[in-house]
Design an enzyme around this catalytic site. Structure first.
Site, PDB file in Angstrom:
ATOM      1  CG  HIS A  74       3.503  -2.028  11.028  1.00 44.29           C
ATOM      2  ND1 HIS A  74       2.605  -0.849  11.171  1.00 44.29           N
ATOM      3  CD2 HIS A  74       3.785  -1.795   9.800  1.00 44.29           C
ATOM      4  CE1 HIS A  74       2.682  -1.036  10.655  1.00 44.29           C
ATOM      5  NE2 HIS A  74       3.611  -0.513   9.661  1.00 44.29           N
TER       6      HIS A  74
ATOM      7  CG  HIS B 135      -0.261  -0.243   2.760  1.00 44.51           C
ATOM      8  ND1 HIS B 135       0.951  -0.640   2.645  1.00 44.51           N
ATOM      9  CD2 HIS B 135      -0.571   1.498   3.423  1.00 44.51           C
ATOM     10  CE1 HIS B 135       0.819  -0.865   3.993  1.00 44.51           C
ATOM     11  NE2 HIS B 135       0.184   0.599   4.541  1.00 44.51           N
TER      12      HIS B 135
ATOM     13  CG  ASP C  78       1.309  -1.310   7.712  1.00 44.87           C
ATOM     14  OD1 ASP C  78       1.805  -2.328   7.558  1.00 44.87           O
ATOM     15  OD2 ASP C  78       1.090  -0.454   8.228  1.00 44.87           O
TER      16      ASP C  78
ATOM     17  CG  HIS D 298      -4.535   0.174   6.867  1.00 45.33           C
ATOM     18  ND1 HIS D 298      -4.492   0.283   8.069  1.00 45.33           N
ATOM     19  CD2 HIS D 298      -2.757   0.764   6.199  1.00 45.33           C
ATOM     20  CE1 HIS D 298      -2.969   1.107   8.378  1.00 45.33           C
ATOM     21  NE2 HIS D 298      -2.700   1.679   7.135  1.00 45.33           N
TER      22      HIS D 298
ATOM     23  CG  ASP E 147       5.139   3.034   7.423  1.00 44.24           C
ATOM     24  OD1 ASP E 147       4.628   3.091   6.160  1.00 44.24           O
ATOM     25  OD2 ASP E 147       4.925   1.873   7.710  1.00 44.24           O
ATOM     26  CG  HIS E 148       4.443   0.028   3.782  1.00 46.88           C
ATOM     27  ND1 HIS E 148       4.106  -1.664   4.943  1.00 46.88           N
ATOM     28  CD2 HIS E 148       3.926   0.217   5.228  1.00 46.88           C
ATOM     29  CE1 HIS E 148       3.913  -1.532   5.824  1.00 46.88           C
ATOM     30  NE2 HIS E 148       3.527  -0.485   6.446  1.00 46.88           N
TER      31      HIS E 148
END
Length: 302
Positions: A268, A60, A210, A140, A64-65
């Site tokens: 995470h 996504h 997430d 999410h 941070d991804h």
């Protein structure tokens, strides 16, 4: 099939905890799953050969991804990569990548093959000789998918003692592929069932990025060999997890147990936790074969 952890942190930067990035090794090929800031440095630290990296999956578009993605692509281009690379991710990802490359005057030296994920349905996004990748919906704040990666059943195992001395060795690979072989010189047919046994069974890895607690994905990840599941919080912050659409360690363990997974790896972690042993205690109370993701550690998927 091996799973290496590069980052265990969540969105807020943390000293000693890198953002999400993971490497899956299948046969002689690498699949990078998520690409937080600094991922290319993790690849260098682990002496990963760029030529073996052929697929990148992005779950996504929270930074941070994927904030490390354009830097990695640029470095691959500087290294004069010429082999195509497959990028799998949200449909908006290609636009983000292209606008950054355009405004930096960076023309990639290789073909970037983009495959969009589907945040609403399970979907096959890549199939190769030895493995396949499917995406599936997570819950999410923005469209997010998990990834189900299956290493296909291995080639059949040869029974050498059963083969005659004059067996044409050039035909051995056909028997391993489950094909009967006829030697036209003597008219003899060798049936693969007589000279081979079943290959290694499929191995299945589930990546649950997430997500809020999501029992709807249980059918998709049923009986996986290894599940990576986010565990941003511990159960005293269940309400916070629900509000931010994340999971607690207890909820991750409940998912692993209900899915019949063989092993659970948690990651995470929120920056509020200086000590994450509580996550492990909480998870193991529900699902005994739980582990905390450890940066630099490789898990062999058996």
């Amino acid at each position: 099939m091996k799973f290496t952890v590069f980052g265990i942190g969540s969105a807020t930067p943390q000293i000693g905890k890198h953002p999400s990035a993971f490497l899956l090794e299948i046969e002689n090929e690498y699949v990078l799953i998520d690409c937080g800031e600094g991922t290319q440095f993790r690849l260098l630290e682990h002496k990963i050969k760029y030529t073996r990296l052929r697929t990148i999956c992005i779950s996504h578009l929270h930074g941070d991804h994927y904030f490390g993605l354009v830097g990695l692509l640029s470095s691959l281009s500087l290294a004069r990569r010429n082999e195509p690379l497959t990028l799998i991710g949200p449909k908006s990802l290609l636009e983000i990548v292209n606008i950054q490359l355009l405004n930096s005057g960076n023309d990639l030296s290789f073909e970037l093959i983009f495959v969009p994920t589907d945040p609403q349905h399970r979907k096959l996004v890549l199939e190769k000789k030895h493995f396949k990748i499917e995406c599936f919906p997570l819950i999410h704040r923005i469209p997010t998918t998990g990834f189900l990666i299956t290493k296909k059943r291995g080639q059949r195992h040869l029974i050498p003692d059963k083969l005659p001395d004059d067996f044409p060795h050039t035909f051995i690979h056909l028997l391993k592929e489950g094909k009967d072989v006829t030697d036209e010189l003597n008219g003899v047919t060798y049936h693969y069932l007589d000279y081979t046994t079943e290959g290694d069974p499929p191995k299945v890895f589930a990546y649950c990025s997430d997500t809020a607690y999501n029992p709807e994905m249980l059918e998709t990840i049923k009986n996986v060999d290894l599940i990576y599941h986010e565990a941003t919080f511990t159960k005293e912050l269940t309400a916070r997890a629900q509000k931010t659409q994340h999971s607690t360690a207890e909820q991750a363990a409940e998912i692993a147990k209900a899915a019949g997974a063989k092993k659970l790896v948690l990651g995470h972690f929120s920056s509020r936790y200086k000590d994450i042993e509580g996550h492990l205690t909480e998870a193991q109370a529900v699902f005994e074969n739980s582990e905390l993701a450890e940066q630099g550690k490789t898990y062999e998927i058996k």
